[in-house]
Each structure stands twice: as structure tokens, then as C-alpha cells.
Design an enzyme around this catalytic site. Structure first.
Site, PDB file in Angstrom:
ATOM      1  N   PRO A   1      -3.741  -5.861  -5.917  1.00  8.91           N
ATOM      2  CA  PRO A   1      -3.296  -4.669  -5.188  1.00  8.91           C
ATOM      3  C   PRO A   1      -3.522  -4.843  -3.688  1.00  8.91           C
ATOM      4  O   PRO A   1      -4.282  -5.713  -3.263  1.00  8.91           O
ATOM      5  CB  PRO A   1      -4.206  -3.568  -5.742  1.00  8.91           C
ATOM      6  CG  PRO A   1      -5.452  -4.277  -6.168  1.00  8.91           C
ATOM      7  CD  PRO A   1      -5.046  -5.666  -6.584  1.00  8.91           C
TER       8      PRO A   1
ATOM      9  N   TRP B   1       0.816  -1.216   0.000  1.00  9.90           N
ATOM     10  CA  TRP B   1       0.000   0.000   0.000  1.00  9.90           C
ATOM     11  C   TRP B   1       0.847   1.262   0.000  1.00  9.90           C
ATOM     12  O   TRP B   1       0.334   2.340  -0.212  1.00  9.90           O
ATOM     13  CB  TRP B   1      -0.914  -0.002   1.239  1.00  9.90           C
ATOM     14  CG  TRP B   1      -0.163  -0.309   2.503  1.00  9.90           C
ATOM     15  CD1 TRP B   1      -0.071  -1.546   3.102  1.00  9.90           C
ATOM     16  CD2 TRP B   1       0.643   0.564   3.287  1.00  9.90           C
ATOM     17  NE1 TRP B   1       0.749  -1.470   4.205  1.00  9.90           N
ATOM     18  CE2 TRP B   1       1.200  -0.181   4.344  1.00  9.90           C
ATOM     19  CE3 TRP B   1       0.953   1.922   3.210  1.00  9.90           C
ATOM     20  CZ2 TRP B   1       2.047   0.367   5.301  1.00  9.90           C
ATOM     21  CZ3 TRP B   1       1.800   2.480   4.159  1.00  9.90           C
ATOM     22  CH2 TRP B   1       2.335   1.701   5.190  1.00  9.90           C
TER      23      TRP B   1
ATOM     24  N   SER C   1      16.556   5.459  -5.114  1.00 10.40           N
ATOM     25  CA  SER C   1      15.666   4.868  -6.122  1.00 10.40           C
ATOM     26  C   SER C   1      15.775   5.581  -7.462  1.00 10.40           C
ATOM     27  O   SER C   1      15.770   6.804  -7.523  1.00 10.40           O
ATOM     28  CB  SER C   1      14.212   4.949  -5.660  1.00 10.40           C
ATOM     29  OG  SER C   1      14.069   4.210  -4.481  1.00 10.40           O
TER      30      SER C   1
ATOM     31  N   GLU D   1      11.841  -3.042  11.650  1.00 11.36           N
ATOM     32  CA  GLU D   1      11.423  -1.973  10.749  1.00 11.36           C
ATOM     33  C   GLU D   1      10.264  -1.217  11.405  1.00 11.36           C
ATOM     34  O   GLU D   1       9.200  -1.798  11.629  1.00 11.36           O
ATOM     35  CB  GLU D   1      10.967  -2.653   9.445  1.00 11.36           C
ATOM     36  CG  GLU D   1      10.699  -1.735   8.318  1.00 11.36           C
ATOM     37  CD  GLU D   1      10.218  -2.508   7.075  1.00 11.36           C
ATOM     38  OE1 GLU D   1       9.558  -3.564   7.216  1.00 11.36           O
ATOM     39  OE2 GLU D   1      10.494  -2.041   5.966  1.00 11.36           O
TER      40      GLU D   1
ATOM     41  N   CYS E   1      10.111   1.138   2.363  1.00 11.36           N
ATOM     42  CA  CYS E   1      11.032   0.033   2.636  1.00 11.36           C
ATOM     43  C   CYS E   1      12.470   0.537   2.710  1.00 11.36           C
ATOM     44  O   CYS E   1      13.314  -0.077   3.337  1.00 11.36           O
ATOM     45  CB  CYS E   1      10.890  -1.032   1.562  1.00 11.36           C
ATOM     46  SG  CYS E   1      11.102  -0.354  -0.070  1.00 11.36           S
TER      47      CYS E   1
ATOM     48  N   ARG F   1       9.973  10.432   3.993  1.00  9.81           N
ATOM     49  CA  ARG F   1       9.044  10.238   2.882  1.00  9.81           C
ATOM     50  C   ARG F   1       7.927   9.322   3.340  1.00  9.81           C
ATOM     51  O   ARG F   1       8.174   8.302   4.004  1.00  9.81           O
ATOM     52  CB  ARG F   1       9.771   9.635   1.679  1.00  9.81           C
ATOM     53  CG  ARG F   1      10.134  10.709   0.677  1.00  9.81           C
ATOM     54  CD  ARG F   1      10.521  10.162  -0.664  1.00  9.81           C
ATOM     55  NE  ARG F   1      11.292   8.951  -0.549  1.00  9.81           N
ATOM     56  CZ  ARG F   1      11.278   7.965  -1.429  1.00  9.81           C
ATOM     57  NH1 ARG F   1      10.527   8.056  -2.505  1.00  9.81           N
ATOM     58  NH2 ARG F   1      12.021   6.906  -1.266  1.00  9.81           N
TER      59      ARG F   1
ATOM     60  N   GLU G   1      10.563  -8.451  -3.244  1.00  7.56           N
ATOM     61  CA  GLU G   1      11.062  -7.174  -2.714  1.00  7.56           C
ATOM     62  C   GLU G   1      10.483  -7.060  -1.315  1.00  7.56           C
ATOM     63  O   GLU G   1       9.300  -6.782  -1.142  1.00  7.56           O
ATOM     64  CB  GLU G   1      10.596  -6.009  -3.594  1.00  7.56           C
ATOM     65  CG  GLU G   1      11.139  -6.029  -5.013  1.00  7.56           C
ATOM     66  CD  GLU G   1      12.616  -5.621  -5.084  1.00  7.56           C
ATOM     67  OE1 GLU G   1      13.159  -5.138  -4.080  1.00  7.56           O
ATOM     68  OE2 GLU G   1      13.217  -5.806  -6.160  1.00  7.56           O
ATOM     69  N   LEU G   2      11.307  -7.298  -0.296  1.00 11.52           N
ATOM     70  CA  LEU G   2      10.759  -7.469   1.050  1.00 11.52           C
ATOM     71  C   LEU G   2      11.160  -6.333   1.990  1.00 11.52           C
ATOM     72  O   LEU G   2      11.587  -5.278   1.557  1.00 11.52           O
ATOM     73  CB  LEU G   2      11.208  -8.835   1.589  1.00 11.52           C
ATOM     74  CG  LEU G   2      10.871 -10.016   0.661  1.00 11.52           C
ATOM     75  CD1 LEU G   2      11.388 -11.326   1.221  1.00 11.52           C
ATOM     76  CD2 LEU G   2       9.367 -10.112   0.403  1.00 11.52           C
TER      77      LEU G   2
HETATM   78  P1  NAD Z   1       2.271  -6.934   3.444  1.00  9.15           P
HETATM   79  O1  NAD Z   1       3.275  -8.017   3.333  1.00  9.15           O
HETATM   80  O2  NAD Z   1       1.350  -6.957   4.616  1.00  9.15           O
HETATM   81  O3  NAD Z   1       1.346  -6.895   2.163  1.00  9.15           O
HETATM   82  C1  NAD Z   1       1.867  -6.786   0.855  1.00  9.15           C
HETATM   83  C2  NAD Z   1       0.871  -7.364  -0.109  1.00  9.15           C
HETATM   84  O4  NAD Z   1       0.742  -8.761   0.149  1.00  9.15           O
HETATM   85  C3  NAD Z   1      -0.533  -6.785  -0.010  1.00  9.15           C
HETATM   86  O5  NAD Z   1      -1.099  -6.728  -1.300  1.00  9.15           O
HETATM   87  C4  NAD Z   1      -1.263  -7.819   0.827  1.00  9.15           C
HETATM   88  O6  NAD Z   1      -2.654  -7.831   0.605  1.00  9.15           O
HETATM   89  C5  NAD Z   1      -0.619  -9.085   0.287  1.00  9.15           C
HETATM   90  N1  NAD Z   1      -0.725 -10.251   1.162  1.00  9.15           N
HETATM   91  C6  NAD Z   1      -0.770 -10.291   2.508  1.00  9.15           C
HETATM   92  N2  NAD Z   1      -0.894 -11.583   2.917  1.00  9.15           N
HETATM   93  C7  NAD Z   1      -0.920 -12.353   1.808  1.00  9.15           C
HETATM   94  C8  NAD Z   1      -1.041 -13.747   1.561  1.00  9.15           C
HETATM   95  N3  NAD Z   1      -1.123 -14.633   2.542  1.00  9.15           N
HETATM   96  N4  NAD Z   1      -1.061 -14.165   0.268  1.00  9.15           N
HETATM   97  C9  NAD Z   1      -0.935 -13.282  -0.743  1.00  9.15           C
HETATM   98  N5  NAD Z   1      -0.812 -11.965  -0.576  1.00  9.15           N
HETATM   99  C10 NAD Z   1      -0.803 -11.496   0.684  1.00  9.15           C
HETATM  100  O7  NAD Z   1       3.094  -5.582   3.379  1.00  9.15           O
HETATM  101  P2  NAD Z   1       2.544  -4.103   3.450  1.00  9.15           P
HETATM  102  O8  NAD Z   1       2.161  -3.822   4.866  1.00  9.15           O
HETATM  103  O9  NAD Z   1       1.532  -3.850   2.384  1.00  9.15           O
HETATM  104  O10 NAD Z   1       3.849  -3.287   3.046  1.00  9.15           O
HETATM  105  C11 NAD Z   1       4.835  -2.970   3.951  1.00  9.15           C
HETATM  106  C12 NAD Z   1       6.021  -3.910   3.814  1.00  9.15           C
HETATM  107  O11 NAD Z   1       6.428  -3.951   2.458  1.00  9.15           O
HETATM  108  C13 NAD Z   1       7.230  -3.429   4.577  1.00  9.15           C
HETATM  109  O12 NAD Z   1       7.875  -4.520   5.185  1.00  9.15           O
HETATM  110  C14 NAD Z   1       8.105  -2.827   3.499  1.00  9.15           C
HETATM  111  O13 NAD Z   1       9.471  -2.790   3.817  1.00  9.15           O
HETATM  112  C15 NAD Z   1       7.828  -3.726   2.365  1.00  9.15           C
HETATM  113  N6  NAD Z   1       8.154  -3.063   1.100  1.00  9.15           N
HETATM  114  C16 NAD Z   1       9.235  -3.489   0.415  1.00  9.15           C
HETATM  115  C17 NAD Z   1       9.594  -2.857  -0.765  1.00  9.15           C
HETATM  116  C18 NAD Z   1      10.787  -3.307  -1.535  1.00  9.15           C
HETATM  117  O14 NAD Z   1      10.896  -2.917  -2.701  1.00  9.15           O
HETATM  118  N7  NAD Z   1      11.681  -4.093  -0.992  1.00  9.15           N
HETATM  119  C19 NAD Z   1       8.811  -1.796  -1.254  1.00  9.15           C
HETATM  120  C20 NAD Z   1       7.711  -1.381  -0.512  1.00  9.15           C
HETATM  121  C21 NAD Z   1       7.384  -2.044   0.657  1.00  9.15           C
END
Ligand code: NAD
Length: 491
Positions: free
Chosen positions: A187, A162, A457, A397, A300, A294, A266-267
Site C-alpha cells: 500500500p 494513496w 468510473s 497533472e 487520476c 472529487r 494505471e498511470l
Molecule cells: P506514486 O507513483 O508516487 O506512488 C504510487 C505507489 O508506488 C505508492 O504505493 C508508492 O509507495 C509506490 N512507489 C513509489 N516509488 C516506488 C518504487 N521505486 N518502487 C515501488 N513502488 C514505488 O503515486 P501517488 O502519488 O501515490 O499517486 C498519484 C499518481 O497516481 C497520479 O499520477 C495519479 O494520476 C496516479 N493514479 C492513477 C490511477 C489510474 O488508475 N490510472 C489511479 C489513481 C492514481
């Protein structure tokens, strides 16, 4: 306070709220919907169709059916399509920025910057679509020739977070389409509107050019597992590209193992921001502001821990505190706002918890340290010093506007502290010593290193992490590789 309307009616009228399958937006079976809220006010913006298992499988069937035609489309045609999508994204900057701010909360200026950044991925991959090269050479042993070609991996599931609802989809969708892969986008539940809007722009461009509209499918849902489960169990799916938390990434990797699915991950991160005693401290403070604040710290690549040489620690901390005091917390659509809300209640609660925990462990609050008294999920920009390297605010984090300062005395100590994390997405370093820069590039365990700058980035460079921050790269030449198979022909 006058309520802020985050979404101009002209934009609201053009946001699809359905499920996109095979070129058609449709409602969920039984009319199920889920709510999308403004995190600055907690007010409902839209009800969005709640996709289920069958929608996911229908989207996969459409993507799979579109694949043979799509991979045969001339690279130049795919390039032209992406270039047109770039143009229309740029032309719609204001609409897209309004949507990003409405559902994600970030200040409008940041949302506009996200649109520009996302558009660069589309432009770059429109250029790369015509540069998918192979190799031919005479086999060293003689007697044959080796021909190495590339072809599209196939239907790809793109799962996005998100925090950058446009940029995260752009850096997957653009290389996937450039490579000849049809996609199913899942999404984030909290921010499906921007994705829907941009998917409609792409659908319209495909349609106008007589290209298969089934190459872009979107399944919003309130239950991610309901959509990802059946897709990962189906061998028509050939690729998963995920951006999100390490915890969910791990679950998806396990589920991908059954079909040995190609995955890109990308975690999460836990970026160290190192300030050495030979740094330009003023520049480090402005870099810190960019790297930390930001999206209210919800990126991330957000600097999560400030590791500062003890000789400059007070100068840096005082400078950062002063810079934070000038930030303006408010609704992202309000003029003058520089820090928006956190994404949801649980995020504000988590930030409160880690700051309180650090303070209980001996940290000192230089500024902030609490939630402002207003609706929505705000947290005050916060600087903490005298923080223990073991505090949760340092080891995990935080995903919030909190800057904990930890001091060090030697370069070896700084590198050890930087590497004391299972994550390795990005690191930042401020120093005037070029030799040190090369030592850091060798020794700091991260996929990216920002030297004397707080932003790394760039759509034209490989973005990604090491250790538990992920697998694969997005952007640059590397990004399209994630959607290509290598085929060797012995002649
Ligand atoms: P999240 O892991 O909770 O969710 C990410 C996506 O995965 C969402 O679309 C969510 O609905 C989906 N999801 C959740 N559970 C799932 C499942 N069991 N099966 C399939 N899809 C599932 O993460 P978030 O809260 O949306 O984002 C924040 C995290 O993302 C932070 O840890 C951040 O560091 C990371 N992030 C990493 C990058 C990168 O490029 N490395 C970029 C942005 C965000």
C-alpha cells in the site's frame, strides 16, 4: 476551533498495524515503524510496522506456497469468498469511510462513495470468477482440434496509490483472487490503514472457510523500493499491477524487464474537459464540478484542463466560479465539508507553485488562488481563466482543486489541444451533437471518454489509459484478463 477526531475509537481498535504474512500479522524486525498522519491536521494517527526486504520475500514465499492450492480451489468457492467479502465491506461502510477520511482527508460522503464503488469491484469479480471461459474448435485446416484454456498467472505484486486507498486495492485484489492468483499488497506509505483493515476482513473470511490464508499478504513500508526491488528480481513473482505516477511506473517497467514480468500500469492523467458551443452549459458546470473536485482534485481522472468554446467561455467560467464559491473547505470528518485537504505539504506547495506560475504568465484568478490560513494541507478551490495552453497548470497533472480555462474556436483546434499531452487516460466532452461525439470517440487520444457526464468510473467497464497513462485495464471483463494466462492445447 474544536479539534475533529477523525477516527472513532471503535474503528481505531480494529486497524491492524503490522505486516500480514501467511495469515499472521507481525511486527517489523527490530520493531521499526513509520507514522501515518491526518492530512487535515498533520497529527499522527498511527505508527505502522515498516516492512523490509525480508518481509517482502517472506510474503512472496507465502504467496508462492499458497498458489497451487489456491488455483485448484473451485471457481464457485472463490466466487462465494468474494461475495462474502463484498457483504462485509458493505456492512463495514462506516468504519472504512472513517479510515479513508482519516488518512486520506476526503469528506466522509466521498469516502462512503468510495466504499460503495470499491465494493462493486468485489461483487463484479465474485460473479466473473465463475465465467473464466476458454474456446474449442476444429482447426480450420482440419486434422486437429484447438483447445484454449485460461489459468492463473501466479503470485502478483499489487502496488497502490494513496488517493483511493480502498478502491485501488479492490480493483486489483478482487480480479486477482477470482483468477486464482495469490497476492502481495504494497500500500501507499501515506494511507496503509484502509488496506490493512480490508486485508484483515479478507484474511478472516479465508480462515473461516478453511482456505489458504497465505493468498493475501500485505507489506506496508516507508521505502517502496526496499519491498519492490527484491520482489521484481525474484522469478517466483509472476505479475505486477501498479497504480500511481507515470514516473514510478516507468521505473517499475524497467525493473520488470529482466524477468519479462506481466505488468499492468494505471498511470497519471491530464484529462481535458471540452465544452462545445452547442453544450448545455449548466450541465457542463455540474459535470465539471464532479470531474474536478472529487478528493480535492486528487484523482487520476480529474479534469485537469477546461477547453471551452469562446462563445460559451464566460458563461461556463462564471458558472464554475459560482459553483466553487459554494464549496466548503474543511476537515473531511466535519459535517458540511465538501473539500478536504491535499495529501501532504509538498502537494500544497506544488499547487501553489503552478497557480502562481499561471498567474505570472497572464492568467486571471476568478476565485481562490491561495492556501487558506489553517493547519493542514489545504488549497482553496480555484478557477483561472485567460490561461495559456503552455502553462504548467495545463501541461502537467496538477492534482489539486484548480480549474484552468483555455478557449478554442473550432472542433479541430479543441481536439488538437486535447491531444497535446503525452497522457491519455480520460477525456470529457459536453456537446449536443451526436455526430461530433463519434468524431471525438475516434480522434481524442484517451482510453475513456465521458460524454455529457463528469464521471466515467464503473466496476463493470474497462478502466485504463493510452499513451503514457498506462497498459492494461481494470474493471469489466478485461480486468480479470490481466491475471490470466492463455494456454493452447492442440488435440
Ligand atoms: P506514486 O507513483 O508516487 O506512488 C504510487 C505507489 O508506488 C505508492 O504505493 C508508492 O509507495 C509506490 N512507489 C513509489 N516509488 C516506488 C518504487 N521505486 N518502487 C515501488 N513502488 C514505488 O503515486 P501517488 O502519488 O501515490 O499517486 C498519484 C499518481 O497516481 C497520479 O499520477 C495519479 O494520476 C496516479 N493514479 C492513477 C490511477 C489510474 O488508475 N490510472 C489511479 C489513481 C492514481
Amino acid at each position: 476551533m474544536t479539534p475533529v477526531s477523525p477516527l472513532p475509537p471503535t474503528v481505531a481498535a480494529h486497524v491492524p498495524t503490522g505486516i500480514l504474512v501467511d495469515g499472521d500479522w507481525r511486527a517489523a524486525r527490530g520493531g521499526a515503524t513509520f507514522e501515518v498522519r491526518d492530512p487535515a491536521t498533520d497529527e499522527v494517527l498511527f505508527d505502522v510496522s515498516d516492512g523490509d526486504e525480508q518481509d517482502a520475500l517472506d510474503a512472496l514465499a507465502a504467496a508462492h506456497a499458497a498458489w497451487p492450492a489456491w488455483r485448484e480451489v473451485a471457481p464457485q468457492t472463490r466466487s462465494d469468498l468474494l461475495r462474502a467479502v463484498f457483504d462485509v465491506i458493505v456492512a463495514r461502510t462506516e468504519d472504512l469511510a472513517a479510515l479513508i477520511t482519516a488518512e486520506g482527508g476526503k469528506p466522509l460522503a466521498e469516502s462512503r462513495a468510495e466504499v460503495a464503488y470499491a465494493a462493486q469491484y468485489v461483487r463484479w469479480y465474485s460473479e466473473q470468477a465463475v465465467r473464466i471461459d476458454g474456446l474449442t474448435r476444429r482447426a480450420p485446416a482440419g486434422g486437429s482440434h484447438q483447445l484454449v484454456t485460461r489459468r492463473s498467472v501466479g503470485p502478483a505484486l499489487l502496488v497502490t496509490p494513496w488517493n483511493f486507498p480502498l478502491a485501488m486495492i479492490a480493483r486489483k485484489l478482487a480480479p486477482a483472487l477470482a483468477a486464482g492468483c495469490p497476492v502481495i499488497v504494497k500500500p501507499a506509505q501515506l494511507t496503509p490503514l484502509t488496506t490493512a483493515y480490508v486485508a484483515e476482513l479478507v484474511r478472516a473470511e479465508l480462515d473461516a472457510r478453511g482456505l489458504p490464508t497465505g493468498v493475501v499478504n500485505v507489506v506496508p513500508t516507508s521505502s517502496a523500493r526496499r519491498v519492490s526491488g527484491p520482489l521484481l528480481a525474484d522469478d517466483r513473482l509472476r505479475k505486477l499491477s501498479f497504480t500511481g505516477s507515470t514516473e514510478v511506473g516507468r521505473t517499475l517497467l524497467r525493473a520488470s524487464a529482466d524477468h519479462v514480468l506481466r505488468t499492468s500500469m494505471e498511470l497519471g492523467g491530464n484529462a481535458p474537459f471540452l465544452v462545445f458551443d452547442d453544450a448545455d452549459v449548466e450541465a457542463a458546470v455540474s459535470g465539471a464540478l464532479a470531474a474536478k473536485m472529487r478528493n480535492a482534485g486528487q484523482t487520476c481522472v480529474a479534469a485537469n484542463r477546461f477547453l471551452v468554446h469562446s462563445a460559451v467561455a464566460e458563461e461556463f467560467t462564471a458558472g464554475l466560479t459560482e459553483a466553487f464559491s459554494r464549496l466548503v473547505v474543511g476537515h473531511g470528518a466535519e459535517a458540511g465539508t465538501t473539500v478536504g485537504p491535499l495529501i501532504e505539504r509538498s502537494a500544497a506547495e506544488r499547487v501553489t507553485e503552478v497557480v502562481d506560475d499561471a498567474v505570472a504568465g497572464g492568467a486571471r484568478v476568478r476565485i481562490g488562488g491561495s492556501r487558506p490560513a489553517r493547519p493542514g494541507w489545504f488549497y482553496a478551490p480555484t478557477v483561472l481563466d485567460r490561461v495559456s495552453p503552455d502553462a504548467t497548470v495545463v501541461t502537467q497533472e496538477t492534482f489539486g482543486p484548480v480549474a484552468p480555462v483555455v478557449t478554442f474556436d473550432t472542433e479541430a483546434e479543441a481536439i488538437a489541444l486535447a491531444n497535446a499531452s503525452p497522457f491519455g487516460l480520460v477525456a470529457y466532452a459536453y456537446t449536443g451533437d451526436l455526430q461530433r461525439v463519434f468524431r471525438l470517440a475516434e480522434q481524442v487520444e484517451s482510453g475513456m471518454l465521458g460524454v455529457n457526464r463528469g464521471m466515467v468510473s464503473d466496476a463493470t467497464a474497462p478502466f485504463g489509459g493510452v499513451k503514457q497513462s498506462g497498459l492494461g485495464r481494470e474493471g469489466g471483463e478485461a480486468g480479470i484478463e490481466e491475471y490470466l494466462d492463455t494456454v493452447y492445447v492442440a488435440l
